[in-house]
Design a protein around this motif. Structure first.
Motif, mmCIF file in Angstrom:
data_model
loop_
_atom_site.group_PDB
_atom_site.id
_atom_site.type_symbol
_atom_site.label_atom_id
_atom_site.label_comp_id
_atom_site.label_asym_id
_atom_site.label_seq_id
_atom_site.Cartn_x
_atom_site.Cartn_y
_atom_site.Cartn_z
ATOM 1 N N ARG A 72 39.653 31.916 35.333
ATOM 2 C CA ARG A 72 40.996 32.363 35.701
ATOM 3 C C ARG A 72 40.897 32.864 37.136
ATOM 4 O O ARG A 72 39.812 33.215 37.604
ATOM 5 N N ALA A 73 42.032 32.901 37.844
ATOM 6 C CA ALA A 73 41.957 33.254 39.259
ATOM 7 C C ALA A 73 43.191 34.026 39.707
ATOM 8 O O ALA A 73 44.270 33.921 39.123
ATOM 9 N N GLY A 74 42.989 34.815 40.769
ATOM 10 C CA GLY A 74 44.078 35.517 41.437
ATOM 11 C C GLY A 74 43.950 35.292 42.927
ATOM 12 O O GLY A 74 42.832 35.220 43.458
ATOM 13 N N ALA A 75 45.085 35.170 43.620
ATOM 14 C CA ALA A 75 45.054 34.870 45.050
ATOM 15 C C ALA A 75 46.144 35.642 45.774
ATOM 16 O O ALA A 75 47.229 35.878 45.239
ATOM 17 N N ALA A 76 45.848 36.025 47.010
ATOM 18 C CA ALA A 76 46.804 36.778 47.823
ATOM 19 C C ALA A 76 46.608 36.421 49.283
ATOM 20 O O ALA A 76 45.572 35.877 49.685
ATOM 21 N N VAL B 64 42.603 41.518 49.520
ATOM 22 C CA VAL B 64 41.376 41.477 48.720
ATOM 23 C C VAL B 64 41.593 42.238 47.414
ATOM 24 O O VAL B 64 41.299 41.738 46.322
ATOM 25 N N ASN B 65 42.130 43.459 47.535
ATOM 26 C CA ASN B 65 42.396 44.272 46.334
ATOM 27 C C ASN B 65 43.415 43.598 45.422
ATOM 28 O O ASN B 65 43.273 43.595 44.191
ATOM 29 N N LEU B 66 44.454 43.045 46.031
ATOM 30 C CA LEU B 66 45.524 42.421 45.255
ATOM 31 C C LEU B 66 45.007 41.191 44.502
ATOM 32 O O LEU B 66 45.306 41.003 43.308
ATOM 33 N N ALA B 67 44.226 40.361 45.164
ATOM 34 C CA ALA B 67 43.682 39.173 44.508
ATOM 35 C C ALA B 67 42.778 39.557 43.341
ATOM 36 O O ALA B 67 42.811 38.929 42.276
ATOM 37 N N ALA B 68 41.986 40.603 43.522
ATOM 38 C CA ALA B 68 41.097 41.050 42.443
ATOM 39 C C ALA B 68 41.888 41.529 41.235
ATOM 40 O O ALA B 68 41.540 41.221 40.081
ATOM 41 N N ARG B 69 42.953 42.284 41.475
ATOM 42 C CA ARG B 69 43.769 42.798 40.372
ATOM 43 C C ARG B 69 44.512 41.666 39.653
ATOM 44 O O ARG B 69 44.663 41.678 38.433
ATOM 45 N N LEU B 70 45.008 40.689 40.408
ATOM 46 C CA LEU B 70 45.709 39.563 39.794
ATOM 47 C C LEU B 70 44.770 38.755 38.900
ATOM 48 O O LEU B 70 45.170 38.263 37.837
ATOM 49 N N THR B 71 43.524 38.642 39.317
ATOM 50 C CA THR B 71 42.539 37.908 38.516
ATOM 51 C C THR B 71 42.376 38.555 37.145
ATOM 52 O O THR B 71 42.235 37.863 36.129
ATOM 53 N N GLN B 72 42.405 39.872 37.113
ATOM 54 C CA GLN B 72 42.177 40.601 35.872
ATOM 55 C C GLN B 72 43.256 40.354 34.821
ATOM 56 O O GLN B 72 43.004 40.492 33.623
ATOM 57 N N ILE B 73 44.463 39.990 35.266
ATOM 58 C CA ILE B 73 45.550 39.789 34.304
ATOM 59 C C ILE B 73 45.897 38.309 34.115
ATOM 60 O O ILE B 73 46.805 37.980 33.359
ATOM 61 N N ALA B 74 45.200 37.420 34.809
ATOM 62 C CA ALA B 74 45.492 35.991 34.693
ATOM 63 C C ALA B 74 45.024 35.449 33.348
ATOM 64 O O ALA B 74 44.054 35.934 32.763
ATOM 65 N N ARG B 75 45.708 34.444 32.870
ATOM 66 C CA ARG B 75 45.311 33.770 31.644
ATOM 67 C C ARG B 75 44.251 32.713 31.965
ATOM 68 O O ARG B 75 44.108 32.295 33.109
ATOM 69 N N PRO B 76 43.499 32.268 30.966
ATOM 70 C CA PRO B 76 42.488 31.235 31.211
ATOM 71 C C PRO B 76 43.089 29.998 31.879
ATOM 72 O O PRO B 76 44.173 29.545 31.518
ATOM 73 N N GLU B 77 42.389 29.481 32.878
ATOM 74 C CA GLU B 77 42.740 28.279 33.622
ATOM 75 C C GLU B 77 44.043 28.428 34.409
ATOM 76 O O GLU B 77 44.643 27.416 34.811
ATOM 77 N N ALA B 78 44.459 29.665 34.678
ATOM 78 C CA ALA B 78 45.665 29.902 35.462
ATOM 79 C C ALA B 78 45.307 30.545 36.796
ATOM 80 O O ALA B 78 44.286 31.219 36.926
ATOM 81 N N ILE B 79 46.174 30.305 37.787
ATOM 82 C CA ILE B 79 46.071 30.984 39.087
ATOM 83 C C ILE B 79 47.308 31.854 39.238
ATOM 84 O O ILE B 79 48.436 31.350 39.219
#
Length: 378
Positions: free
Chosen positions: A297-301, A317-332
């Motif tokens: 799963r991934a998060g991007a900012a 950097v902080n925002l992308a890390a936090r988004l990753t934590q709540i992403a569903r499998p195989e989602a960006i």
């Protein structure tokens, strides 16, 4: 060595070994003694269970001669405290000023590092570079050690065989490593300089190149913590290593793999579409590994960040890390600025709600982003 060879059994250096193991230990001690290793060093290495590594240590140390930090500072014409700070930045232990630990190879490296002052680098800048080099070299050394152990260690191998194989590996690889490292450094520098476009406005304003608008993404393995409790340690390590290999393959210029943080890869790029393409490709590559490999799963900012010491810091950097934590499998999951900047012909997005993210003030609009139909099919 003119002294008579000790009685290894009387000295207690053969321990409880018997058979081939005992004969191997005796031959190894004989060889080391003939090579000039003193009895106290042999005894200490035996007690610390590193006797087989003594030949390698001697090869890597470049002989027996050592300088104390005080002597090295005098040779370099440098302040002793500056020398200590440089060694600390390189991740090396801080010895007593009169303890002979510095080899000629290390002295040459310290001399080059200190000479950067003549090129206009401040002490702070030199130490920053030294810290990056120290971390990188520690990783290189760890990788070489792990590969060597996997290659040469097998059940039933004797101390003497291990010692001979490790020593031969050191003799073969160390002389060429400087060329490999120099070549890799030059190639990476060329690539990153190509990406550093210094505009006239930047020069006029004195804008620091390290502060840039960049796209940042994290991709991590889903349920990795649970897997760590269920799988053997070596299997967990193999998953993390495979993720690193996949991330390295996905991060082609202008995307750079900044670092691995356990089960997560951090990627950065000046081009948000290239970053999204790399992350989407990484997720697809992980899925292609089969059912035994966890999903990603991934998060991007996107935003202003500071590049320092080979790493990046700032809100994206902080925002992308936090988004990753709540992403569903195989989602960006993407922040709004990145979603808006992405090429609409290549990427489509859908609103995933306003979310409260840990460490981020207020509500954050979140968007799921995926390849457009045209990109996905063709």
């Amino acid at each position: 060595m003119s002294e008579e060879r000790p009685d290894w059994e009387a000295e207690g250096l053969l321990g409880e070994l018997d058979g081939d193991a005992r004969s191997s230990r005796r031959r190894l001690l004989d060889d080391l003694w003939a090579d000039g290793v003193r009895l106290d060093e042999l005894r200490r290495a035996t007690e610390e269970e590193r006797l087989a590594l003594l030949p390698v240590e001697r090869i890597l140390a470049g002989g027996e001669d050592r300088l104390t930090p005080t002597e090295a500072a005098e040779r370099l014409g440098a302040d002793l405290e500056l020398l200590a700070r440089t060694r600390r930045a390189l991740g090396l232990p801080e010895p007593d000023p009169d303890e002979p630990v510095i080899t000629e190879d290390e002295l040459r490296g310290l001399e080059v590092g200190l000479s950067l002052e003549r090129a206009g680098f401040t002490e702070e800048a030199r130490l920053e570079v030294a810290r990056v080099i120290g971390r990188a070299m520690a990783q290189v050394a760890e990788a070489m050690r792990a590969v060597t152990m996997r290659t040469f260690r097998r059940p039933g191998i004797t101390e003497l065989e291990v010692s001979l194989r490790y020593a031969e590996a050191a003799r073969s690889t160390v002389p060429v490593m400087s060329d490999i490292l120099l070549g890799a450094l030059s190639a990476h520098l060329r690539e990153q300089i190509r990406q550093d476009v210094v505009a006239a406005a930047d020069l006029a304003s004195g804008r620091i190149p390290g502060t840039s608008t960049v796209a940042v993404a994290f991709a991590d393995l889903v349920d990795f913590t649970r897997l760590g409790e269920e799988l053997a340690t070596e299997d967990v390590g193999a998953l993390a290593l495979r993720l690193e290999e996949l991330a390295e393959a996905a991060a082609t210029a202008p995307v750079r793999l900044v670092k691995m943080i356990g089960d997560a890869a951090m990627l950065v790029s000046s081009d948000q579409d290239a970053l999204l393409d790399a992350v989407a490709g990484l997720i697809e590559a992980a899925a292609a590994e089969g059912e035994d490999f966890p999903r990603l799963r991934a998060g991007a900012a996107l935003g202003e960040a500071v590049g320092q010491g080979g790493d990046w810091y700032g809100r994206p950097v902080n925002l992308a890390a936090r988004l990753t934590q709540i992403a569903r499998p195989e989602a960006i999951l993407a922040a709004e600025a990145l979603k808006d900047a992405a090429d609409p012909a290549a990427w489509r997005s859908s609103f995933a709600g306003n979310r409260h993210l840990r460490g981020i003030r207020g509500e954050t609009p979140v968007f799921r982003i995926r390849r457009s139909e045209a990109e996905a099919t063709g």
